[in-house]
Design a protein around this motif. Structure first.
Motif, mmCIF file in Angstrom:
data_model
loop_
_atom_site.group_PDB
_atom_site.id
_atom_site.type_symbol
_atom_site.label_atom_id
_atom_site.label_comp_id
_atom_site.label_asym_id
_atom_site.label_seq_id
_atom_site.Cartn_x
_atom_site.Cartn_y
_atom_site.Cartn_z
ATOM 1 N N LYS A 1 0.811 1.514 -3.954
ATOM 2 C CA LYS A 1 -0.078 2.823 -4.114
ATOM 3 C C LYS A 1 0.239 4.015 -3.773
ATOM 4 C CE LYS A 1 -3.647 -1.061 -3.679
ATOM 5 N NZ LYS A 1 -4.900 -1.827 -2.808
ATOM 6 N N PHE B 1 -5.702 3.512 4.594
ATOM 7 C CA PHE B 1 -5.342 2.179 4.233
ATOM 8 C C PHE B 1 -6.196 1.109 5.447
ATOM 9 C CE2 PHE B 1 -2.196 4.396 1.756
ATOM 10 C CZ PHE B 1 -2.651 3.757 0.312
ATOM 11 N N LYS C 1 -9.648 1.962 -1.152
ATOM 12 C CA LYS C 1 -8.435 2.405 -1.500
ATOM 13 C C LYS C 1 -8.228 2.793 -3.193
ATOM 14 C CE LYS C 1 -6.896 -1.048 1.179
ATOM 15 N NZ LYS C 1 -6.417 -1.868 2.052
ATOM 16 N N ASP D 1 0.904 -1.017 -0.197
ATOM 17 C CA ASP D 1 0.134 -0.157 -0.086
ATOM 18 C C ASP D 1 0.969 1.080 0.148
ATOM 19 O OD1 ASP D 1 -2.349 -1.226 -0.057
ATOM 20 O OD2 ASP D 1 -2.428 -1.377 2.157
#
Length: 385
Positions: free
Chosen positions: A147, A307, A314, A7
């Motif tokens: 991400k 997150f 997300k 993430d």
């Protein structure tokens, strides 16, 4: 875990990057985070590293206490005396008038670094999805995707690979440890000379061994670096005066070039810049690392909240919006801290008579107008809220 499953990727294993990872994981232990650290994996390789005394505010102490990352060896500042060399105007700040345990703290950079590494290792034991990768210049990081990318590489002025906005103050800071004859415990001195600030700050080595930060032109600073110890102490005594008696010894002299770099925009898409990667400041008010730690803490709040939500929430748009919210929340503090530091770095090096007189009046106003002094001190301790 494959690289594409992260993430958050935090690039930079200095104090700000470590703190950001620790706060993210403390708030959301299941976070899928990759930390890319160019420092050695073994602490022993860092134990003899950078021994500069760094100023941390009381606000930074409160933040670091939340992750048990406060170094055991530090020197508290209870009083700060500010004056102009050879000119009128002075101000004295004390912890009592501000109703604080301390105005600030002086800690060796390596101690902050090592304590944060230990704190993150402790948190790591409860964070199954955290990967701490130690890399070098030859490591290929192209396949490390996430991400959200947090840039916390930091670096010093003129060693950074980006220059967006700012200025070269044409100054260098000569730092070292100086032994003095008659220092008061927990006392910090900031003396403004014709070339820039000269600070004598507490250290944990004892009340008579102090951290020295002497700012001057690059040529003057280089010349001072080349002086013998006796010649250097004589020059320092002449510039600082006799308020703390004789300067007896000097050790570990080093130079750092000074300037201001800052990014106008600290987010772009899914990327965000914090700490020295977002702004590198002059050390005149000791605000650089403090501002960076506030960056890290508030970003961790935003990212952990995002997150920890279900996967379908997300989205790239949600990440971009979260980072924009973060940037907006940091705008006032960044602007105030950058502006204050830049103003002090420039105004206290001018020798124009109107500015010299104005400086004296400003210092006198600080001394006799407690509300102004309190507002300034709180900005430096806690930032703009």
């Amino acid at each position: 875990m494959s690289a594409t499953n992260f993430d958050i990727a935090i690039q930079g294993g200095g104090p700000v990057g470590l703190a950001c990872a620790a706060w993210c994981l403390q708030k959301f232990p299941e976070a899928k985070i990759s930390l890319l650290d160019r420092n050695p994996i073994e602490d022993a390789d860092l134990a003899a590293a950078d021994s500069r005394g760094i100023a941390l505010s009381h606000g930074s102490k409160l933040l670091l206490d939340t992750i048990n990352a406060w170094p055991s060896e530090c020197a508290d500042i209870h009083r700060v005396h500010v004056s102009q060399a050879g000119r009128f105007g002075r101000a004295l700040m004390t912890r009592e008038e501000l109703k604080q345990d301390a105005l600030g703290h002086i800690i060796r950079y390596r101690d902050i670094h090592l304590t944060l590494r230990k704190a993150l290792r402790d948190i790591q034991t409860k964070s199954p999805n955290f990967v701490w990768g130690h890399i070098d210049a030859n490591t290929d990081t192209a396949n490390i995707q996430a991400k959200c990318v947090v840039h916390a590489e930091g670096g010093l002025f003129k060693t950074q690979d980006w220059v967006e906005s700012g200025r070269d103050y044409e100054q260098s800071a000569l730092v070292g440890l100086v032994e003095v004859e008659n220092a008061s415990p927990h006392q910090a001195w900031e003396r403004f000379t014709s070339e820039g600030p000269l600070a004598v700050l507490p250290s944990h080595y004892g009340s008579n061994i102090l951290n020295l930060v002497w700012c001057g032109t690059p040529s003057s600073s280089q010349a001072r670096l080349a002086l013998s110890n006796a010649e250097f102490l004589e020059s320092l005594q002449a510039e600082f005066g006799s308020r703390i008696g004789q300067f007896l010894k000097i050790q570990d002299r080093r130079l750092y070039e000074l300037g201001l770099n800052y990014r106008k925009e600290i987010t772009q898409g899914n990327e965000v810049w914090i700490g020295n990667a977002a702004q590198a400041l002059h050390p005149v008010a000791g605000q650089g690392l403090n501002l960076g730690l506030r960056d890290a803490y508030l970003l961790a709040e935003k990212l952990s909240a995002l997150f920890s939500k279900p996967e379908d929430q997300k989205t790239p748009l949600a990440i971009e919006n979260t980072l924009q919210e973060y940037a907006q929340s940091r705008k006032a503090d960044r602007s105030a801290t950058i502006g204050l530091t830049d103003f002090m770095a420039r105004i206290f090096t001018s020798n124009l008579i109107p500015i010299v007189v104005g400086r004296g009046l400003a210092l006198s106003a600080l001394q006799w107008l407690p509300s102004i002094k309190t507002a300034l001190a709180r900005q430096m301790m806690f930032g703009r809220r």
